[in-house]
Design a protein around this motif. Sequence first.
Motif, PDB file in Angstrom:
ATOM      1  N   ARG A   1     -35.174  76.064   9.983  1.00 38.32           N
ATOM      2  CA  ARG A   1     -35.757  74.714  10.052  1.00 38.32           C
ATOM      3  C   ARG A   1     -34.747  73.644   9.649  1.00 38.32           C
ATOM      4  NH1 ARG A   1     -39.542  77.528   7.401  1.00 38.32           N
ATOM      5  NH2 ARG A   1     -39.551  76.167   5.568  1.00 38.32           N
TER       6      ARG A   1
ATOM      7  N   ARG B   1     -22.329  70.119  21.414  1.00 35.01           N
ATOM      8  CA  ARG B   1     -22.977  69.175  22.342  1.00 35.01           C
ATOM      9  C   ARG B   1     -23.034  69.671  23.779  1.00 35.01           C
ATOM     10  NH1 ARG B   1     -24.330  64.085  24.340  1.00 35.01           N
ATOM     11  NH2 ARG B   1     -23.017  64.079  26.160  1.00 35.01           N
TER      12      ARG B   1
ATOM     13  N   SER C   1     -29.231  77.546  25.461  1.00 31.54           N
ATOM     14  CA  SER C   1     -27.847  77.294  25.064  1.00 31.54           C
ATOM     15  C   SER C   1     -27.789  76.615  23.694  1.00 31.54           C
ATOM     16  CB  SER C   1     -27.190  76.378  26.091  1.00 31.54           C
ATOM     17  OG  SER C   1     -27.861  75.124  26.111  1.00 31.54           O
TER      18      SER C   1
ATOM     19  N   ALA D   1     -26.172  73.929  23.243  1.00 33.83           N
ATOM     20  CA  ALA D   1     -26.333  72.493  23.530  1.00 33.83           C
ATOM     21  C   ALA D   1     -27.814  72.112  23.552  1.00 33.83           C
ATOM     22  CB  ALA D   1     -25.687  72.156  24.867  1.00 33.83           C
ATOM     23  N   TYR D   2     -28.637  72.964  24.165  1.00 30.53           N
ATOM     24  CA  TYR D   2     -30.070  72.657  24.227  1.00 30.53           C
ATOM     25  C   TYR D   2     -30.690  72.703  22.827  1.00 30.53           C
ATOM     26  CZ  TYR D   2     -35.003  72.891  25.534  1.00 30.53           C
ATOM     27  OH  TYR D   2     -36.350  72.641  25.641  1.00 30.53           O
TER      28      TYR D   2
ATOM     29  N   HIS E   1     -29.718  69.666  21.007  1.00 34.70           N
ATOM     30  CA  HIS E   1     -30.517  68.533  21.486  1.00 34.70           C
ATOM     31  C   HIS E   1     -31.906  68.535  20.841  1.00 34.70           C
ATOM     32  CE1 HIS E   1     -32.797  65.956  24.175  1.00 34.70           C
ATOM     33  NE2 HIS E   1     -33.531  66.987  24.531  1.00 34.70           N
ATOM     34  N   LEU E   2     -32.581  69.695  20.876  1.00 33.00           N
ATOM     35  CA  LEU E   2     -33.928  69.784  20.285  1.00 33.00           C
ATOM     36  C   LEU E   2     -33.894  69.447  18.800  1.00 33.00           C
ATOM     37  CD1 LEU E   2     -35.465  73.099  21.717  1.00 33.00           C
ATOM     38  CD2 LEU E   2     -35.878  70.763  22.505  1.00 33.00           C
TER      39      LEU E   2
ATOM     40  N   GLN F   1     -31.666  67.664  17.120  1.00 27.59           N
ATOM     41  CA  GLN F   1     -31.372  66.238  16.921  1.00 27.59           C
ATOM     42  C   GLN F   1     -32.624  65.384  17.151  1.00 27.59           C
ATOM     43  OE1 GLN F   1     -28.566  66.405  15.268  1.00 27.59           O
ATOM     44  NE2 GLN F   1     -27.380  64.936  16.449  1.00 27.59           N
ATOM     45  N   CYS F   2     -33.448  65.827  18.107  1.00 29.07           N
ATOM     46  CA  CYS F   2     -34.681  65.086  18.431  1.00 29.07           C
ATOM     47  C   CYS F   2     -35.846  65.488  17.532  1.00 29.07           C
ATOM     48  CB  CYS F   2     -35.074  65.331  19.882  1.00 29.07           C
ATOM     49  SG  CYS F   2     -33.877  64.696  21.060  1.00 29.07           S
TER      50      CYS F   2
ATOM     51  N   GLU G   1     -37.574  68.086  17.570  1.00 28.91           N
ATOM     52  CA  GLU G   1     -38.650  68.695  18.363  1.00 28.91           C
ATOM     53  C   GLU G   1     -39.144  69.962  17.670  1.00 28.91           C
ATOM     54  OE1 GLU G   1     -40.375  68.007  20.983  1.00 28.91           O
ATOM     55  OE2 GLU G   1     -39.376  66.192  21.718  1.00 28.91           O
ATOM     56  N   ILE G   2     -40.441  70.173  17.677  1.00 28.17           N
ATOM     57  CA  ILE G   2     -41.032  71.351  17.042  1.00 28.17           C
ATOM     58  C   ILE G   2     -40.448  72.632  17.632  1.00 28.17           C
ATOM     59  CG2 ILE G   2     -43.210  72.637  16.826  1.00 28.17           C
ATOM     60  CD1 ILE G   2     -44.615  69.915  16.480  1.00 28.17           C
ATOM     61  N   LEU G   3     -40.143  72.594  18.927  1.00 30.62           N
ATOM     62  CA  LEU G   3     -39.575  73.785  19.566  1.00 30.62           C
ATOM     63  C   LEU G   3     -38.257  74.206  18.905  1.00 30.62           C
ATOM     64  CD1 LEU G   3     -40.123  75.794  21.873  1.00 30.62           C
ATOM     65  CD2 LEU G   3     -38.785  74.332  23.388  1.00 30.62           C
TER      66      LEU G   3
ATOM     67  N   TYR H   1     -37.586  74.263  15.693  1.00 28.78           N
ATOM     68  CA  TYR H   1     -37.912  75.107  14.540  1.00 28.78           C
ATOM     69  C   TYR H   1     -38.386  76.480  14.995  1.00 28.78           C
ATOM     70  CZ  TYR H   1     -37.754  70.330  12.916  1.00 28.78           C
ATOM     71  OH  TYR H   1     -37.356  69.038  12.703  1.00 28.78           O
ATOM     72  N   HIS H   2     -39.149  76.481  16.078  1.00 30.02           N
ATOM     73  CA  HIS H   2     -39.665  77.737  16.634  1.00 30.02           C
ATOM     74  C   HIS H   2     -38.508  78.627  17.115  1.00 30.02           C
ATOM     75  CE1 HIS H   2     -42.500  80.321  18.757  1.00 30.02           C
ATOM     76  NE2 HIS H   2     -41.883  80.093  19.897  1.00 30.02           N
ATOM     77  N   LEU H   3     -37.646  78.075  17.963  1.00 31.76           N
ATOM     78  CA  LEU H   3     -36.560  78.879  18.538  1.00 31.76           C
ATOM     79  C   LEU H   3     -35.548  79.300  17.467  1.00 31.76           C
ATOM     80  CD1 LEU H   3     -35.934  76.980  21.917  1.00 31.76           C
ATOM     81  CD2 LEU H   3     -37.345  79.010  21.517  1.00 31.76           C
TER      82      LEU H   3
END
Lengths: 422, 422
Positions: free
Chosen positions: B328, B347, B366, B368-369, B372-373, B375-376, B378-380, B382-384
């Motif tokens: 997290r 990046r 990736s 990079a993805y 991105h998540l 930095q944003c 996004e709940i995903l 923490y999940h991934l």
Amino acid sequence: MSYNLSAVGGEAFYDSDNNLVSFFFVLYSIAPGSTIQQKIHDQTCFLKSTMPPVRSPFTRLASSSQCSARCGEVATLHGTIKTPVFMPVGTLATVKAVTPENLVDLGAQIILGNTYHLFIRPGHELIKKFGGLHRFMHWNGPILTDSGGFQIFSLQELAKITEQGAEFRSHLDGARLFLGPEDAVHIQEALGSDIMMVLDTCIPYPANRDEAAKATDLTGRWARRSREVQSKTGQLLFGIVQGGMYPDLRRQAAEELIDIGFDGYALGGLSVGEPKELMQEMLEATVPHLPDDFPVYLMGVGTPEDLVEGVYRGVDMFDCVMPTRNARNGMLFTSSGRLVIKNSRYREDQRPVDEQCDCYTCRNYSRAYLRHLFQCREILAYHLNSIHNLHYYCSLMAEMRKAITEDCFMDFRQAFYSQREQ
Amino acid sequence: MSYNLSAVGGEAFYDSDNNLVSFFFVLYSIAPGSTIQQKIHDQTCFLKSTMPPVRSPFTRLASSSQCSARCGEVATLHGTIKTPVFMPVGTLATVKAVTPENLVDLGAQIILGNTYHLFIRPGHELIKKFGGLHRFMHWNGPILTDSGGFQIFSLQELAKITEQGAEFRSHLDGARLFLGPEDAVHIQEALGSDIMMVLDTCIPYPANRDEAAKATDLTGRWARRSREVQSKTGQLLFGIVQGGMYPDLRRQAAEELIDIGFDGYALGGLSVGEPKELMQEMLEATVPHLPDDFPVYLMGVGTPEDLVEGVYRGVDMFDCVMPTRNARNGMLFTSSGRLVIKNSRYREDQRPVDEQCDCYTCRNYSRAYLRHLFQCREILAYHLNSIHNLHYYCSLMAEMRKAITEDCFMDFRQAFYSQREQ
């Protein structure tokens, strides 16, 4: 009175074969006896002959014999969508709190990405390097991207609209940015979405007729420029009907877009604060003027009731943040209405959220457990609630498709409301 | 000097057949010439004959010929665990940010629940009404619950320890609460966990010998009381060896617990701020004194290196919040060390987090993805990230089990470190 033209500014646009397709110019003059240069005219000209004829991606499969509801398919580069369809919103290359596999399991066929947000972060060029949004975010189904217009106007108090496009500031770092209709197409081509939307202006509610007419005209000119710069990627491009709450402007906007020719037609600027009846009136004033062999998309709408009323009036596609956003706020949709999970009445409730629901959440978890997770702000709460709400929306659409196919949509609609009154 | 006993207080404990199994008493006196009542003695007495003989739930399957590493199985009410094993922490009836199905997929065999947190919210009585923690949280594998001791001491500055138990305040609403060793067992029986832990005292680091000895003795008396009130539910009960950083106290504590007889033996009070070498020294000073036909559990530990060193020294079970908490915070574990996903170097990095990893996250996303998540927010993200880190921990344990079975644990350990040095 005679004016001497003192200057001209503008831009010309060419297609991929180097044919002039449109140009935009501004004329300035100095009035006799003055030294001040004044803008006296601006115009966009289009060379219509370059427009290719449009073949619709829509196939109608069934129609209600009692209302405008219809069932069909929209063919895209990443597969065919059964309509009417609800598109979960995946703003930042993720539908919040769920995985792509969850989306498939819960019945999502197509998702929506937000061009404005992706343009700002992580940037369309980065996504292009990854082979597009599908590969970047691990979603292999169809994606529709909006044009960024709505976000620019709703997030940006200081957005400045010119004939060329929208000047605005990044909501993240305040950087000055510009987005014209051509940029919106190029960005969406870089993202590789299956359905692109033209850049449109957003008309506030209420808006006077003059304001609405001007914004609608500009949206029309932008729509034409968008269509003209589109590359031959196979991506679909939808026009957006604006017109505020003025039926004649809506009709005029629809005719202008049909004249340009798009792969589908969207209704924008609805569900912006107007009464439900007015939104429905606008639907009724617009949908009949759209070609009935093309997909019709009602943007950013809405509640389960809105979806039923939209389908009833001939809408094929919908998107809304409501199922995911409400899930994160603990508001769950059920066949008998809304349920606020933090309510203490659910503390020991062993039943699933909706006893008629067969989603992953309802199959495996009680209201009491979901309440506990939500009270503890556990991430799993947002995940399970989002799965349930998205499943509710997608199932509602599946039920409507079935009802239309069996030509009993009016019975379905009545049952839908009577379940909520119990 | 003569003292008049002025008062006695205490409590007696009976087993389910109404036999007296233990009693606890306090004596008070008034010194000659005084009017003040003083506590002069307290004691807990046990009637040893009531203790049933303990059959170990552990079966040894393989041992290293070069070190204390061993491979085996622990039988529980919800199935058999292969050891050495890592137990993901599910504090509030959820392993944060993942579903039970994710846990099965990533190779988790058993999870841990926190008695303190569940006692406060939603309460063990509520969970009991749902048929226990397994059904409440939709996890059908084995569950180990801690006793609440560590949380009471770490979350509560004002916790007061008496012979009877711990007085403390809820971290949520400040309510006064009490937890004695008997309560800890009863609560865990209500939760229905497969492996229960005795209530122990927590010895800070550093602690002087006297302080450590007193707390260790009290833990021993509490352990005996815990064993005696245990019902015949088939749930296992583990004792906890304290002793601070004093090898002789650790040994003494181990002997006391063995005398009582538990289904497994845990090492508590380690990884509390002491140097790594000291923790390893304590392991070496304790594990050899535990019966080698019973499971050995190192509580709240640790880094991947700690797991390797623990297994090397004969530990069978581990738990730690590190994989989920670090996930997290964007810190990911890989075969070549740690990776901070928000780092700008990722990046445009199209590679998975760990090219040697076959978890869901690494198969599909990736760096990079994931950056991105993250930095944003996004709940995903923490999940991934949680799926990856938990998979890393569970896979590390599986690799160790394989190495022990093939009697090449020393080679494994060397390779583990040399990969990190590259």
